[in-house]
Motif scaffolding. Structure first.
Motif, PDB file in Angstrom:
ATOM      1  N   LYS A  25       0.828  -1.184   0.039  1.00 41.60           N
ATOM      2  CA  LYS A  25       0.185  -0.027  -0.005  1.00 41.60           C
ATOM      3  C   LYS A  25       0.859   1.492  -0.182  1.00 41.60           C
ATOM      4  N   GLU A  26       0.673   2.083  -0.972  1.00 36.91           N
ATOM      5  CA  GLU A  26       1.550   3.394  -0.985  1.00 36.91           C
ATOM      6  C   GLU A  26       0.461   4.362  -1.562  1.00 36.91           C
ATOM      7  N   TYR A  27       0.639   5.708  -0.855  1.00 36.71           N
ATOM      8  CA  TYR A  27      -0.310   6.793  -0.811  1.00 36.71           C
ATOM      9  C   TYR A  27      -1.706   6.317  -1.027  1.00 36.71           C
ATOM     10  N   GLY A  28      -2.116   5.290  -0.272  1.00 38.44           N
ATOM     11  CA  GLY A  28      -3.598   4.871   0.179  1.00 38.44           C
ATOM     12  C   GLY A  28      -3.911   3.845  -1.000  1.00 38.44           C
ATOM     13  N   GLU A 253       0.957   0.103   4.586  1.00 39.31           N
ATOM     14  CA  GLU A 253       1.529   1.566   4.353  1.00 39.31           C
ATOM     15  C   GLU A 253       2.567   1.952   5.353  1.00 39.31           C
ATOM     16  N   SER A 254       2.215   2.127   6.708  1.00 41.49           N
ATOM     17  CA  SER A 254       3.140   2.415   7.802  1.00 41.49           C
ATOM     18  C   SER A 254       2.396   1.469   9.104  1.00 41.49           C
ATOM     19  N   ALA A 255       3.120   2.028  10.194  1.00 39.43           N
ATOM     20  CA  ALA A 255       2.650   1.052  11.400  1.00 39.43           C
ATOM     21  C   ALA A 255       1.579   1.977  11.648  1.00 39.43           C
ATOM     22  N   GLY A 256       1.232   3.388  11.385  1.00 40.51           N
ATOM     23  CA  GLY A 256       0.271   3.969  11.814  1.00 40.51           C
ATOM     24  C   GLY A 256      -1.214   3.774  11.008  1.00 40.51           C
ATOM     25  N   THR A 257      -0.853   2.861  10.031  1.00 43.92           N
ATOM     26  CA  THR A 257      -2.251   2.549   9.340  1.00 43.92           C
ATOM     27  C   THR A 257      -2.477   1.140   9.089  1.00 43.92           C
TER      28      THR A 257
END
Length: 644
Positions: A25-28, A253-257
């Motif tokens: 996942k990149e840029y949503g 995408e990231s740990a936050g998502t």
């Protein structure tokens, strides 16, 4: 298994070239990478590394989160007969010095600027580290350090070499043998210096296949890879089993998502250590605190039904007709929406491992219809030693030995394992290897436990941590801590009591959960330290401890381990401060030494104790946190004797 990881990659690429191997996942937006495209990427990276001078038998560090190009680099290194060494992406720069020097690493792949900065910082201490490639170029445009290049440049170099020498890559892969070293994982260092655990293609793939056969995994599974690749648990599920089965690995995408990505993917096969399940449950309980009175009552009424009959239904046992109806209603109103909200509506099998999970926490997930099971293993055993068969799942055991595993107990109750998945050795450490693995192939796990009448393994605690109170009764700190951590307000607990007359506990509150609780009661606070020392928070934690004590009173062996006194620490336990390992396991000995003044105060009858503690901030600076901590007594209960 008579194969290697690169050969499995080429097999999938030949048989299912257009099928998705990975998604990122990149840029949503989710982007799929097909097996054929992945194989081409691996070939080009391998040729680029070959041109750079990476040799057979040499180690290469990979540091970052789960990303397709990091996985491709590990496969590329293995294709050349080199050995990938994944390191924890949240490790401080200084923690990377030992593994890089121990393994004589010359080449490294770093995910982004943060990881590049770490490697450049320690370069003076690791002079042999000459080549560093980065995946994400953001922030690195003006870096001009020698040997620093992008993965794009590596791919470009490799693509040209592959065009000029089309037989180079297949020939290198063909040289690989099942008994070649495939990877090295550094242990979390709970008790001291980390050790490099050496595994071959055969050991890792044998255990990957054993786990896949046990749960009938196929290429149709969906997995979310969000834990550190340096942890063998993540590596076996999203790398070894991925290549063994050919299913799809999804990189958030990231740990936050992660929570959003979890819901979007809806994995069918899920794996997480207990702390992740604890955090998920805490988030559920926080949301329920914010819900209206009617919704809260409905939730608690349905959960009462779920706890009573959910696990039995999950195990295929008979349940009264009325209870079935009530559970079905609860499934529509609460359990189904809750599973969906957790991203687990499609989960066919979920596993937890890494450390013991609290029975209450474990039962909660099974009660709401999630097929959560426990497995037992370690870095040294390539994870899979014991697994829980469907319909034979118990909260207090970790399952039966899986294929080709033998288990026996030493005279002192330590679990010994013999398995095709055992480590080859500890790298450059024959003494440590000899201490854990004897001439007959038995591995000393360091865990205390026993096999019950049904052949299921029950873990009591780490053998070194199981102690005795002064009166001779058993003291199992992890068991007590796990019971406390079931409560959403308790994030971490450290129990002390070995050779003492009673048990005392040091607690970390969950800042989010307790902060939410405080705000609803108009209780002002100025940060973690201030909130932790509020008398109202002490009363909240005391209530949790006394509920655990009431539960322990009914356990004949552990009734003497009830908690008599406790305090709430002024700071959260942190891996950067040495209090936790990088897999978030408590370093009990280190904590006992660091907080000796608090332990003395707990047992000295004091009502408060001043302490000042040095802490390390994320940017590398150090500071200190000080506070006068309250110490409080907790009510204990007379042991409940079993009926004759």
């Amino acid at each position: 298994m008579e194969t290697t990881f690169p050969r499995l990659l080429l097999q999938h690429a030949a048989q299912r070239p257009e099928a998705a191997a990975m998604r990122e996942k990149e840029y949503g937006i989710w982007q799929a990478l097909a097996w054929a495209d992945l194989a081409r990427m691996v070939e080009h990276i391998a040729c680029g590394l070959h041109q750079a001078g990476l040799a057979r038998g040499e180690h290469m560090v990979v540091i970052g989160a789960n990303r397709p190009r990091l996985y491709a680099t590990m496969l590329a290194a293995q294709s050349l007969g080199a050995i990938p060494v994944p390191l924890y992406q949240d490790a401080a720069a200084a923690e990377c010095v030992f593994p890089i020097n121990n393994a004589e690493v010359r080449f490294a792949l770093a995910e982004d600027q943060e990881q590049v900065d770490k490697l450049l910082e320690i370069r003076p201490q690791c002079p042999q580290l000459r080549g560093i490639w980065f995946d994400d170029p953001r922030g690195l445009r003006h870096y001009g350090e020698p040997g620093l290049q992008s993965v794009d440049a590596l791919l470009e170099t490799g693509a040209k070499l592959a065009r000029d020498n089309p037989g180079l890559f297949p020939a290198q892969v063909e040289q690989g043998r099942p008994d070649d070293v495939a990877a090295m994982f550094f242990t979390s260092g709970t008790t001291g210096q980390a050790k490099g655990v050496v595994h071959t293609h055969r050991t890792l793939l044998d255990r990957a296949h054993a786990g896949a056969e046990f749960d009938r995994l196929t290429e149709r599974e969906e997995v979310l890879a969000y834990m550190p690749p340096a942890w063998i648990g993540q590596n076996i599920f999203s790398y070894a089993q991925w290549l063994a089965c050919g299913y799809v690995v999804n990189c958030p995408e990231s740990a936050g998502t992660v929570m959003i990505d979890l819901k979007e993917i809806g994995p069918t096969y899920y794996f997480a250590p207990p702390r992740v399940f604890e955090a998920l449950l805490t988030s559920v309980m926080i949301r329920m605190e914010d819900a209206g009175a009617i919704k809260r009552r409905m939730f608690h009424a349905c959960m009462d039904v779920a706890r009573r009959v959910g696990p039995a239904l999950r195990d295929g046992k008979s349940v009264a007709a009325l209870d079935r109806v009530l559970y079905a209603v609860g499934n529509v109103l609460v359990y189904g929406p809750l599973r969906n909200n957790l991203g687990m509506s499609r989960v066919r099998v979920a596993y937890t491992a890494g450390e013991a999970i609290g029975p209450d926490l474990f039962t909660f997930y099974r009660a709401i219809g999630i097929n959560l099971k426990q497995l037992y293993g370690s870095t040294e055993t390539a994870v899979f030693v014991c697994m829980q068969p469907d319909h034979q799942v118990h909260a207090d055991t970790v399952g039966i030995p899986c294929r080709d595993v033998e288990i026996k107990l030493s005279d002192n109750g330590e679990i010994l394992v013999r398995s095709p998945g055992l480590l080859k050795e500890y790298y450059k450490n024959p003494q440590a290897t000899a201490e854990v693995k004897d001439g007959e192939g038995w591995y000393r796990t360091g865990d205390a436990g026993f096999l019950d009448a049904g052949g299921h393994l029950k873990i009591i605690d780490r053998a070194k941590d199981v102690g005795r109170l002064a009166d001779g009764s058993m003291f199992a700190p992890k068991y007590i801590e796990n019971k406390l951590k079931f409560f959403p307000h308790v994030k971490e607990a450290v129990a002390v009591g070995d050779q003492r007359d009673r048990v005392c506990v040091m607690v970390n509150i969950d800042f989010d959960a307790v902060g939410n609780w405080a705000e609803k009661r108009n209780l002002p606070y100025a940060g973690y330290t201030d909130l932790a020392q509020k008398i109202e928070v002490y009363a909240l934690v005391k209530d949790c401890i006394e509920k655990v004590n009431a539960d322990l009173a009914g356990d004949e062996k552990l009734a003497g381990s009830q908690v008599h006194r406790f305090l709430i620490l002024h700071k959260e336990l942190d891996a950067d401060d040495g209090e936790l390992t990088r897999t978030n396991k408590v370093r009990r000995g280190f904590i006992a030494e660091k907080y000796q003044v608090l332990v003395d105060a707990l047992y000295g009858g004091k009502s408060e104790q001043y302490i000042e503690t040095q802490v390390k901030f994320e940017d590398g600076r150090t500071g200190s946190v000080s506070a006068t901590l309250k110490i409080m007594d907790a009510r204990t209960f007379a042991p409940v004797r079993a009926a004759a």
